[in-house]
Write a protein that holds these residues in place. Structure first.
Motif, PDB file in Angstrom:
ATOM      1  N   PRO A  94      45.501  33.193  42.179  1.00  0.00           N
ATOM      2  CA  PRO A  94      45.154  33.036  40.764  1.00  0.00           C
ATOM      3  C   PRO A  94      45.330  31.612  40.258  1.00  0.00           C
ATOM      4  CG  PRO A  94      47.209  34.261  41.012  1.00  0.00           C
ATOM      5  CD  PRO A  94      46.606  34.160  42.369  1.00  0.00           C
ATOM      6  N   ALA A  95      46.282  30.873  40.841  1.00  0.00           N
ATOM      7  CA  ALA A  95      46.478  29.478  40.427  1.00  0.00           C
ATOM      8  C   ALA A  95      45.248  28.640  40.772  1.00  0.00           C
ATOM      9  CB  ALA A  95      47.729  28.900  41.079  1.00  0.00           C
ATOM     10  N   PHE A  96      44.653  28.893  41.936  1.00  0.00           N
ATOM     11  CA  PHE A  96      43.452  28.160  42.327  1.00  0.00           C
ATOM     12  C   PHE A  96      42.293  28.521  41.411  1.00  0.00           C
ATOM     13  CE2 PHE A  96      39.746  27.791  45.437  1.00  0.00           C
ATOM     14  CZ  PHE A  96      39.607  26.423  45.263  1.00  0.00           C
ATOM     15  N   ALA A 122      38.932  41.779  55.860  1.00  0.00           N
ATOM     16  CA  ALA A 122      37.913  42.413  55.030  1.00  0.00           C
ATOM     17  C   ALA A 122      37.989  41.944  53.577  1.00  0.00           C
ATOM     18  CB  ALA A 122      38.048  43.935  55.091  1.00  0.00           C
ATOM     19  N   LEU A 123      39.154  41.423  53.151  1.00  0.00           N
ATOM     20  CA  LEU A 123      39.276  40.915  51.794  1.00  0.00           C
ATOM     21  C   LEU A 123      38.271  39.800  51.511  1.00  0.00           C
ATOM     22  CD1 LEU A 123      43.166  40.790  51.468  1.00  0.00           C
ATOM     23  CD2 LEU A 123      41.624  42.250  50.133  1.00  0.00           C
ATOM     24  N   LEU A 124      37.891  39.072  52.560  1.00  0.00           N
ATOM     25  CA  LEU A 124      36.929  37.981  52.396  1.00  0.00           C
ATOM     26  C   LEU A 124      35.557  38.496  51.981  1.00  0.00           C
ATOM     27  CD1 LEU A 124      37.877  35.852  55.539  1.00  0.00           C
ATOM     28  CD2 LEU A 124      38.529  35.425  53.162  1.00  0.00           C
ATOM     29  N   ASN A 125      35.374  39.806  52.044  1.00  0.00           N
ATOM     30  CA  ASN A 125      34.097  40.401  51.650  1.00  0.00           C
ATOM     31  C   ASN A 125      34.058  40.796  50.178  1.00  0.00           C
ATOM     32  OD1 ASN A 125      32.726  40.350  54.231  1.00  0.00           O
ATOM     33  ND2 ASN A 125      34.178  41.918  54.892  1.00  0.00           N
ATOM     34  N   LEU A 126      34.992  40.281  49.385  1.00  0.00           N
ATOM     35  CA  LEU A 126      34.939  40.566  47.950  1.00  0.00           C
ATOM     36  C   LEU A 126      33.544  40.240  47.422  1.00  0.00           C
ATOM     37  CD1 LEU A 126      36.278  41.218  45.206  1.00  0.00           C
ATOM     38  CD2 LEU A 126      36.877  38.779  45.054  1.00  0.00           C
ATOM     39  N   GLY A 127      32.912  41.226  46.797  1.00  0.00           N
ATOM     40  CA  GLY A 127      31.577  41.041  46.229  1.00  0.00           C
ATOM     41  C   GLY A 127      30.437  41.223  47.204  1.00  0.00           C
ATOM     42  N   ASP A 172      39.669  42.705  30.449  1.00  0.00           N
ATOM     43  CA  ASP A 172      39.737  41.275  30.133  1.00  0.00           C
ATOM     44  C   ASP A 172      39.633  40.427  31.398  1.00  0.00           C
ATOM     45  OD1 ASP A 172      39.949  41.813  27.472  1.00  0.00           O
ATOM     46  OD2 ASP A 172      42.101  41.390  27.332  1.00  0.00           O
ATOM     47  N   ASP A 173      40.226  40.898  32.495  1.00  0.00           N
ATOM     48  CA  ASP A 173      40.133  40.152  33.752  1.00  0.00           C
ATOM     49  C   ASP A 173      38.702  40.144  34.269  1.00  0.00           C
ATOM     50  OD1 ASP A 173      42.771  39.370  33.919  1.00  0.00           O
ATOM     51  OD2 ASP A 173      43.401  41.152  35.024  1.00  0.00           O
ATOM     52  N   ALA A 174      38.037  41.294  34.173  1.00  0.00           N
ATOM     53  CA  ALA A 174      36.637  41.362  34.598  1.00  0.00           C
ATOM     54  C   ALA A 174      35.787  40.433  33.743  1.00  0.00           C
ATOM     55  CB  ALA A 174      36.130  42.794  34.503  1.00  0.00           C
ATOM     56  N   ALA A 175      36.056  40.387  32.460  1.00  0.00           N
ATOM     57  CA  ALA A 175      35.298  39.517  31.564  1.00  0.00           C
ATOM     58  C   ALA A 175      35.608  38.054  31.841  1.00  0.00           C
ATOM     59  CB  ALA A 175      35.622  39.862  30.113  1.00  0.00           C
ATOM     60  N   ARG A 176      36.871  37.755  32.142  1.00  0.00           N
ATOM     61  CA  ARG A 176      37.262  36.357  32.392  1.00  0.00           C
ATOM     62  C   ARG A 176      36.588  35.800  33.629  1.00  0.00           C
ATOM     63  NH1 ARG A 176      43.261  34.438  34.456  1.00  0.00           N
ATOM     64  NH2 ARG A 176      42.628  32.302  35.033  1.00  0.00           N
ATOM     65  N   MET A 177      36.605  36.553  34.717  1.00  0.00           N
ATOM     66  CA  MET A 177      36.002  36.020  35.944  1.00  0.00           C
ATOM     67  C   MET A 177      34.494  35.880  35.790  1.00  0.00           C
ATOM     68  SD  MET A 177      34.173  38.548  37.733  1.00  0.00           S
ATOM     69  CE  MET A 177      34.276  37.917  39.393  1.00  0.00           C
ATOM     70  N   ILE A 230      42.984  39.162  38.456  1.00  0.00           N
ATOM     71  CA  ILE A 230      42.612  37.894  39.057  1.00  0.00           C
ATOM     72  C   ILE A 230      43.614  37.561  40.154  1.00  0.00           C
ATOM     73  CG2 ILE A 230      42.254  35.430  38.667  1.00  0.00           C
ATOM     74  CD1 ILE A 230      40.214  37.070  37.178  1.00  0.00           C
ATOM     75  N   GLY A 231      43.121  37.361  41.372  1.00  0.00           N
ATOM     76  CA  GLY A 231      44.011  37.062  42.494  1.00  0.00           C
ATOM     77  C   GLY A 231      44.749  38.263  43.033  1.00  0.00           C
ATOM     78  N   GLN A 232      44.274  39.462  42.714  1.00  0.00           N
ATOM     79  CA  GLN A 232      44.938  40.697  43.175  1.00  0.00           C
ATOM     80  C   GLN A 232      43.914  41.668  43.767  1.00  0.00           C
ATOM     81  OE1 GLN A 232      48.040  42.343  40.428  1.00  0.00           O
ATOM     82  NE2 GLN A 232      47.350  40.712  39.058  1.00  0.00           N
TER      83      GLN A 232
END
Length: 378
Positions: free
Chosen positions: A204-206, A250-255, A299-304, A353-355
């Motif tokens: 999340p920091a990145f 498999a996390l690298l497949n986000l989206g 809010d997280d979905a809207a932020r990203m 975000i980041g989770q």
């Protein structure tokens, strides 16, 4: 473009895989100096340069001049640009031309281009003479931060994307950041989606840094090198833990599950949707789906999604010219995804975000209902 000096030596990111470990070098002038680099690391090897017509016209001459200057025998193999090149017919052509050039098993296949060329050339390297040397020289942002690292190679079929291929690690990755200056804004944005992905997965920091510094990434210089290096380190760490995607790689497949379905629905027509754009929409959908399931805050979905929109990336199905068909078409494409196991759907979802996390055995009824709502937003 000029070769790197002692003051701006390439940033080096190691990928630790035992005796198959390799380095990612990130910096300026790496295309011109590749001959020296290859001669030092692989003395006496010949090189088959696989590139597409577009990238080859821009970068191949400088690369080949360096190879010739280092006394390296080389042969250029040119394929058409675009996702349609990742198919059996083009694989056969590349393999045949490598053999016709009398390349031996110890010689090198060098992929000069974006993810399409890297995937195709890497698969050829994996199967010609049961495995040749392989170097990735990615010229797109997407390839520099994602597809050139980790050893995934392959081609598409009528059944779906990347369904035929092999895990085959390169021996070296040379990411010349000067090459990114030749990209269109659209191509660079598409690659940026993969950069943002690393923040959304577990950093999340990145992601917060990107929200503040994305203009610097687009402009070039230190911010760009930093973003690429952070992305490569993140991917290298995951690959070192899980090379063949049996666990958290498999996390690298986000989206990507949603994104690949959208690419399939558009017939891999790059004028309508390129891979990074599909990933951007797919990540936004993954967060919206997570919010719908009560897993993360709206809010997280809207932020990203807001950040992706700010940099000019699409986040909605309505942003795809020509539409994507009906829900049955999308569900069929999702059913062919590589992450499907024994018919059960697997998605990368998020608690914030980041989770991000791997969600196995996701209810197809819930996915269909979500996509029906997404289509209704068009």
């Amino acid at each position: 473009m000029t070769a790197a000096t002692a003051d701006d030596a390439p940033t080096q990111v190691p990928v630790i895989l035992g005796d198959r470990s390799y380095d990612i070098l990130i910096g300026t002038g790496l295309i011109e100096s590749a001959g020296e680099t290859i001669a030092a690391r692989y003395p006496g090897r010949a090189v088959a340069v696989v590139t597409d017509a577009h990238v080859g016209a821009i970068h191949a001459e400088a690369l080949e001049a360096g190879l010739a200057g280092a006394g390296i025998r080389h042969q250029r193999i040119t394929v058409p640009p675009g996702e349609a090149t990742k198919r059996f017919a083009m694989l056969e052509q590349v393999v045949d031309e490598i053999l016709a050039a009398r390349m031996e098993r110890g010689d090198i296949v060098l992929a000069l281009g974006g993810g399409v060329v890297g995937d195709l050339a890497g698969f050829a390297a994996a199967i010609v003479r049961r495995g040749m040397g392989f170097i990735q020289m990615p010229t797109s942002l997407l390839a520099q931060v994602d597809s050139s690292v980790g050893g995934k190679t392959g081609i598409n079929t009528r059944h779906g994307k990347n369904l035929v291929g092999a895990f085959y690690q390169p021996g070296l990755v040379l990411a010349d950041t000067d090459a990114l200056d030749t990209l269109s804004t659209r191509e660079f944005r598409a690659g940026y989606a993969e950069v943002a992905k690393y923040g959304l997965i577990d950093d999340p920091a990145f992601f917060g840094w990107l929200e503040q510094n994305w203009r610097g990434v687009f402009q070039g210089g230190r911010d760009r090198v930093h973003a690429i290096a952070v992305s490569c380190r993140a991917k290298a760490a995951v690959v070192a833990r899980d090379e063949t995607e049996t666990g958290d790689r498999a996390l690298l497949n986000l989206g990507h599950t949603f994104g690949h379905a959208l690419e399939s629905a558009t017939g891999y027509d790059g004028s309508r949707l390129v891979h990074g754009e599909g990933v951007a929409i797919g990540m936004a959908q993954a967060f919206r789906f997570s919010a719908k399931l009560g897993l993360c805050a709206a809010d997280d979905a809207a932020r990203m999604a807001a950040h992706l929109t700010t940099v000019g990336l699409p986040t909605e199905l309505a942003h795809i010219p020509g539409g994507v068909g009906d829900v049955d078409r999308l569900m069929t494409a999702i059913g062919q995804d590589k992450k499907v196991s024994r018919g059960a759907l697997t998605f990368i979802l998020a608690r914030g975000i980041g989770q991000s996390f791997i969600a196995r055995d996701v209810d197809p009824v819930a996915v269909r209902a979500f996509l029906t709502e997404e289509l209704a937003r068009i």
